[in-house]
Design an enzyme around this catalytic site. Structure first.
Site, mmCIF file in Angstrom:
data_model
loop_
_atom_site.group_PDB
_atom_site.id
_atom_site.type_symbol
_atom_site.label_atom_id
_atom_site.label_comp_id
_atom_site.label_asym_id
_atom_site.label_seq_id
_atom_site.Cartn_x
_atom_site.Cartn_y
_atom_site.Cartn_z
ATOM 1 C CG ASP A 19 -8.439 1.167 3.311
ATOM 2 O OD1 ASP A 19 -9.179 0.281 2.838
ATOM 3 O OD2 ASP A 19 -7.201 1.068 3.354
ATOM 4 C CE LYS A 46 -4.345 -1.643 1.951
ATOM 5 N NZ LYS A 46 -5.367 -1.402 2.969
#
Ligand code: NAP
Length: 296
Positions: free
Chosen positions: A100, A64
């Site tokens: 997210d 990420k």
């Protein structure tokens, strides 16, 4: 046909193919979604091949943050979070986003909650906590407590988010509510956990304690007694769907939420980026939840 993938190391456990498959099928879109094992050494060459072979891809640990140098653009959320979970490919260019926080905010909305003006307590200070804390900052929480084993990790995340909030407020020439957020870091022993939960509106567990296959759990759940009765308790774990933390919180009368909701909503927000259009996330959620919860 849309060609997507999720990459990570390891990747076998990923539910992303099931979640994206159910969502695209509900929208009547033909999808090929692969689960690809990509090691850190192979990340650069994967991103180069994705420019021509895929419409986009999702990322999980450990990519990420490491993917950022290989992207052409990052959106505002990716820059604020300092991490990317979604890459869209348009005309051979790689656009990084982070969904997210949008996923978590949409999940909280589903149970009638939100971060605005709320006192938020986060357990843990790893990658998932980074996303939760960034979402709490962005959505103007009034007080943020972090209880964790490694104090330095929480301090690093909070300091970075404060700096980014100040920078974006400066860029927009406006007063940013996140600048006045009060933050406090606590230890992970019983006494500190109770102090961290005292007066919280939202408690979110981002540690793996209680997850299937992990032998450890919280030594005691007495910290739940420090929560006001109206507090919402969320666990990012989705296997099992009801962790012991959620079970105990439910018995105490709290509204609870399992990690599957955030997982689904962050995927739906990623699809908006892949398809480059708005989708009806709340109604798609119902269809995807029905499909994926059967697999857990
Ligand atoms: P991570 O980066 O490894 O962070 C884990 C955090 O938990 C760290 O702060 C770690 O503390 C702490 N921790 C681990 N074991 C502990 C213990 N025995 N006692 C106290 N603290 C402990 O992992 P992550 O990527 O943040 O993932 C964490 C959890 O979130 C996993 O269960 C994952 O499945 C879940 N998750 C769910 C979603 C979703 O969409 N629902 C998304 C992402 C992650 P130290 O730093 O001291 O080791």
């Amino acid at each position: 046909m849309i060609r997507l993938a999720v990459i990570g190391d390891p990747i076998e456990h990923s539910l992303s193919p099931a979640v994206h498959g159910a969502a695209m099928s509900a929208m009547g879109i033909e999808l090929e979604y692969q689960k690809i094992h990509v090691t850190s050494d192979a990340l650069k060459s994967f991103t180069e091949s994705a420019r021509t072979s895929l419409n986009g891809f999702n990322l999980t640990m450990p990519h990420k943050i490491n993917v950022i140098p290989y992207l052409d653009y990052q959106d505002e959320d990716a820059l604020f979070y300092g991490a990317v979970n979604t890459v869209s490919v348009r005309n051979g260019k790689l656009y990084g986003s982070n969904t997210d926080g949008i996923g978590l905010a949409a999940a909280l909305k589903r149970i009638g909650s939100d971060f605005e003006g709320k006192r938020v307590t986060v357990l843990g200070a790893g990658g998932a906590a980074n996303a939760v804390l960034a979402a709490a900052f962005k959505n103007n929480s009034s007080k943020i407590n972090v209880a964790c084993r490694t104090r330095g990790k929480a301090e690093e995340i909070l300091n970075r988010l404060k700096t980014k909030s100040a920078y974006s407020a400066d860029l927009c020439n406006r007063k940013n509510a996140a600048l006045s957020v009060e933050t406090e870091v606590f230890g992970f022993d019983a006494e500190n956990l109770s102090k961290a939960c005292d007066g919280a509106d939202i408690l979110i567990n981002t540690t793996p304690l209680g997850m299937q296959g992990i032998p450890n759990n919280f030594d005691s759940f007495d910290f739940l007694d420090a929560l006001p009765s109206k507090a919402v308790v969320s666990d990012l774990i989705y296997k099992p769907m009801t962790t012991e933390l959620l079970n105990r919180a439910k018995k105490r009368g709290h509204t609870v939420q399992c990690g599957l909701d955030m997982l689904i909503f962050q995927a739906l927000a990623a699809e908006e980026r892949f398809l480059n259009k708005r989708i009806d996330m709340q109604s798609l959620y119902v269809k995807v939840y029905e499909e994926v919860s059967k697999m857990l």
